[in-house]
Design a protein around this motif. Sequence first.
Motif, PDB file in Angstrom:
ATOM      1  N   LEU A  23       6.385  10.287   1.415  1.00  0.00           N
ATOM      2  CA  LEU A  23       5.948   8.984   0.912  1.00  0.00           C
ATOM      3  C   LEU A  23       6.320   7.909   1.922  1.00  0.00           C
ATOM      4  O   LEU A  23       7.408   7.939   2.509  1.00  0.00           O
ATOM      5  N   ALA A  24       5.385   6.977   2.143  1.00  0.00           N
ATOM      6  CA  ALA A  24       5.695   5.817   2.981  1.00  0.00           C
ATOM      7  C   ALA A  24       4.915   4.639   2.419  1.00  0.00           C
ATOM      8  O   ALA A  24       3.916   4.820   1.726  1.00  0.00           O
ATOM      9  N   THR A  25       5.407   3.435   2.678  1.00  0.00           N
ATOM     10  CA  THR A  25       4.777   2.257   2.114  1.00  0.00           C
ATOM     11  C   THR A  25       4.473   1.231   3.209  1.00  0.00           C
ATOM     12  O   THR A  25       5.317   0.985   4.069  1.00  0.00           O
ATOM     13  N   VAL A  26       3.247   0.691   3.143  1.00  0.00           N
ATOM     14  CA  VAL A  26       2.882  -0.379   4.075  1.00  0.00           C
ATOM     15  C   VAL A  26       3.004  -1.711   3.335  1.00  0.00           C
ATOM     16  O   VAL A  26       2.568  -1.837   2.191  1.00  0.00           O
ATOM     17  N   TYR A  27       3.652  -2.671   3.979  1.00  0.00           N
ATOM     18  CA  TYR A  27       3.689  -4.041   3.465  1.00  0.00           C
ATOM     19  C   TYR A  27       2.864  -4.872   4.432  1.00  0.00           C
ATOM     20  O   TYR A  27       3.156  -4.925   5.626  1.00  0.00           O
ATOM     21  N   TRP A  28       1.833  -5.485   3.906  1.00  0.00           N
ATOM     22  CA  TRP A  28       0.859  -6.166   4.767  1.00  0.00           C
ATOM     23  C   TRP A  28       0.866  -7.645   4.407  1.00  0.00           C
ATOM     24  O   TRP A  28       0.502  -8.035   3.288  1.00  0.00           O
ATOM     25  N   ASP A  29       1.305  -8.458   5.307  1.00  0.00           N
ATOM     26  CA  ASP A  29       1.410  -9.897   5.057  1.00  0.00           C
ATOM     27  C   ASP A  29       0.004 -10.499   5.056  1.00  0.00           C
ATOM     28  O   ASP A  29      -0.677 -10.512   6.079  1.00  0.00           O
ATOM     29  N   TYR A  42       4.114  -4.080   8.148  1.00  0.00           N
ATOM     30  CA  TYR A  42       5.462  -3.507   8.157  1.00  0.00           C
ATOM     31  C   TYR A  42       5.410  -2.154   7.465  1.00  0.00           C
ATOM     32  O   TYR A  42       4.651  -1.978   6.510  1.00  0.00           O
ATOM     33  N   LEU A  43       6.217  -1.220   7.945  1.00  0.00           N
ATOM     34  CA  LEU A  43       6.206   0.095   7.328  1.00  0.00           C
ATOM     35  C   LEU A  43       7.597   0.462   6.817  1.00  0.00           C
ATOM     36  O   LEU A  43       8.594   0.226   7.487  1.00  0.00           O
ATOM     37  N   PHE A  44       7.642   1.015   5.641  1.00  0.00           N
ATOM     38  CA  PHE A  44       8.905   1.515   5.116  1.00  0.00           C
ATOM     39  C   PHE A  44       8.763   3.021   4.875  1.00  0.00           C
ATOM     40  O   PHE A  44       7.872   3.450   4.150  1.00  0.00           O
ATOM     41  N   SER A  45       9.602   3.826   5.541  1.00  0.00           N
ATOM     42  CA  SER A  45       9.508   5.280   5.380  1.00  0.00           C
ATOM     43  C   SER A  45      10.337   5.695   4.187  1.00  0.00           C
ATOM     44  O   SER A  45      11.540   5.896   4.307  1.00  0.00           O
ATOM     45  N   ASN A  46       9.719   5.812   3.015  1.00  0.00           N
ATOM     46  CA  ASN A  46      10.469   6.216   1.826  1.00  0.00           C
ATOM     47  C   ASN A  46      10.976   7.629   2.001  1.00  0.00           C
ATOM     48  O   ASN A  46      12.118   7.935   1.724  1.00  0.00           O
ATOM     49  N   ASN A  47      10.078   8.499   2.442  1.00  0.00           N
ATOM     50  CA  ASN A  47      10.474   9.888   2.629  1.00  0.00           C
ATOM     51  C   ASN A  47       9.568  10.558   3.655  1.00  0.00           C
ATOM     52  O   ASN A  47       8.477  11.001   3.332  1.00  0.00           O
ATOM     53  N   LEU A  48      10.038  10.587   4.891  1.00  0.00           N
ATOM     54  CA  LEU A  48       9.338  11.303   5.953  1.00  0.00           C
ATOM     55  C   LEU A  48      10.375  12.170   6.650  1.00  0.00           C
ATOM     56  O   LEU A  48      11.496  11.701   6.878  1.00  0.00           O
ATOM     57  N   PRO A  49      10.048  13.440   6.969  1.00  0.00           N
ATOM     58  CA  PRO A  49      11.051  14.259   7.666  1.00  0.00           C
ATOM     59  C   PRO A  49      11.345  13.654   9.044  1.00  0.00           C
ATOM     60  O   PRO A  49      10.470  12.984   9.607  1.00  0.00           O
ATOM     61  N   PRO A  50      12.574  13.841   9.587  1.00  0.00           N
ATOM     62  CA  PRO A  50      12.879  13.288  10.902  1.00  0.00           C
ATOM     63  C   PRO A  50      11.892  13.839  11.941  1.00  0.00           C
ATOM     64  O   PRO A  50      11.554  15.016  11.900  1.00  0.00           O
ATOM     65  N   VAL A  86       0.853  -1.188   0.000  1.00  0.00           N
ATOM     66  CA  VAL A  86       0.000   0.000   0.000  1.00  0.00           C
ATOM     67  C   VAL A  86       0.887   1.237   0.000  1.00  0.00           C
ATOM     68  O   VAL A  86       1.560   1.525   0.988  1.00  0.00           O
ATOM     69  N   LYS A  87       0.890   1.939  -1.130  1.00  0.00           N
ATOM     70  CA  LYS A  87       1.696   3.160  -1.200  1.00  0.00           C
ATOM     71  C   LYS A  87       0.897   4.293  -0.577  1.00  0.00           C
ATOM     72  O   LYS A  87      -0.247   4.533  -0.946  1.00  0.00           O
ATOM     73  N   MET A  88       1.498   4.980   0.414  1.00  0.00           N
ATOM     74  CA  MET A  88       0.807   6.104   1.038  1.00  0.00           C
ATOM     75  C   MET A  88       1.465   7.392   0.558  1.00  0.00           C
ATOM     76  O   MET A  88       2.640   7.635   0.826  1.00  0.00           O
ATOM     77  N   LYS A  89       0.678   8.208  -0.172  1.00  0.00           N
ATOM     78  CA  LYS A  89       1.236   9.436  -0.722  1.00  0.00           C
ATOM     79  C   LYS A  89       1.043  10.595   0.257  1.00  0.00           C
ATOM     80  O   LYS A  89       0.162  10.548   1.121  1.00  0.00           O
ATOM     81  N   GLY A  90       1.851  11.632   0.092  1.00  0.00           N
ATOM     82  CA  GLY A  90       1.748  12.813   0.949  1.00  0.00           C
ATOM     83  C   GLY A  90       0.428  13.535   0.730  1.00  0.00           C
ATOM     84  O   GLY A  90      -0.062  13.605  -0.396  1.00  0.00           O
ATOM     85  N   VAL A  91      -0.157  14.072   1.806  1.00  0.00           N
ATOM     86  CA  VAL A  91      -1.410  14.806   1.690  1.00  0.00           C
ATOM     87  C   VAL A  91      -1.111  16.216   1.188  1.00  0.00           C
ATOM     88  O   VAL A  91       0.058  16.599   1.086  1.00  0.00           O
TER      89      VAL A  91
END
Lengths: 178, 273
Positions: free
Chosen positions: B187-193, B200-208, B175-180
């Motif tokens: 951008l962040a991506t959810v991987y759902w087994d 699982y979450l992968f932070s492609n691009n989130l500010p610290p 599930v690709k989550m785009k910026g509002v």
Amino acid sequence: MGDEKKYGENELVMLLKQRDREGFSYMYDNYSAALYTVILSIIPDREQANDILQEVFIKIWRQVELYDESKGRLYTWMIQIARNAAIDVVRSTKYKQSQKNQEIDESVYGNETEEFNPDKIGLRPMVHKLRHEHRELVELSYYQGFTHEEIARTLNLPLGTVKTRLRSALIQLRTLFK
Amino acid sequence: MMNIEEYIASGIVESVVLGLASPAEAEEMMLLRKQYPQLDKAIIDFEQSLEQQGLRGAVSPPKQVKAELFNKLEHEFAKKPMEQVEQPETEKIFMAGPVIPRFWKYVAAAALILFIANTIGSYVLYNKYTELNSAYSLLQNNYLDLQEQNKSEKERFITMYRDMQMMQDSLMAVVKMKGVAGKESNLATVYWDTRTKDVYLFSNNLPPAEPGKQYQLWAMVDGKPVDAGVIGNCEGLCKLKNIPSAQAFAVTLEKAGGSPVPTMSSLYVMGSI
């Protein structure tokens, strides 16, 4: 000991490299208190601090060839050796064990060992004036020797936050120097 | 090009001089100081103020520490007075010349020369020995450092490899989550087994995250947000909570430890399945 001779830093380093006894004695007289204070602020037990101080001077004496003037002052080099030696002891399992035993001893027999109040010496009084979150980081890194990664894990903070927060703590600390 | 003033003001100088920076950071600063005189001066200034601070009000060690130390090192000091002792003796030999047969004079001179040569030789060898000894312990330390570094690199590699395999798994819903609006670059991506329902979450691009705050993942279940876990200090894929069913996911920035309901004003990314 009573003579008024004063050596500049370069001269002193040269004497040490020539294995000069007087040079070593001069260095001891001038810097032992500062190094001892750094050690005591980490290991408050005097007996142990004495042993570490000896070890530190032996190391300085035997490794003076490795001292590189272009990378920093003699004092900076020595103080890092002293802090590292004390941190090595703090982080050893033997020390942790002895601290536990001592707590038990103290609660049973009262505190009889010759301990310093570490809060009053070295940089400690200044560290105490820092905000809690700054003080915590200086405590863990400078006095306990934790790496940035270990602190990030312990406090559950991102590594970048640990680094920037520690740096701003050090800048704060510096403004408190007298 | 780097902004050297900013670099100096960042506290890196204090961090390196106090020995709290990583070896790589220290190395970098030593290279930069050769290029930037301001940096070199800033380092020396801090070293000097640290020294003044350290010498002031320091606690002296007990006297016996110095005595013991000098006892231990006695044989390592250079032996200076020797030349002064020898001088008068050679003189005596020559002054007493007429009494001592010439042959013995040569023997004595030869013996003396041998003795001096031997002393110098031992001294030179001894210096070499201490030099090599310290060089050896330095190498040993370097070796241990490298070993340690290698270990952590290996661990990172294993984590990355594991993440990669999970991302390629065909039974993982992506599930690709785009910026509002206003945060389009995030951008962040959810991987759902789909078997275990682990998220699982992968932070492609989130500010610290700011200090005291953490990102929190929400699962939208029948129009209602359900806490799917806060994102701690993890590299690559972060394992969060188990979510049996959801129609969409979203990430908000919350106070550290997470909130019971999402703060909609700090919504960063979202995406539906």
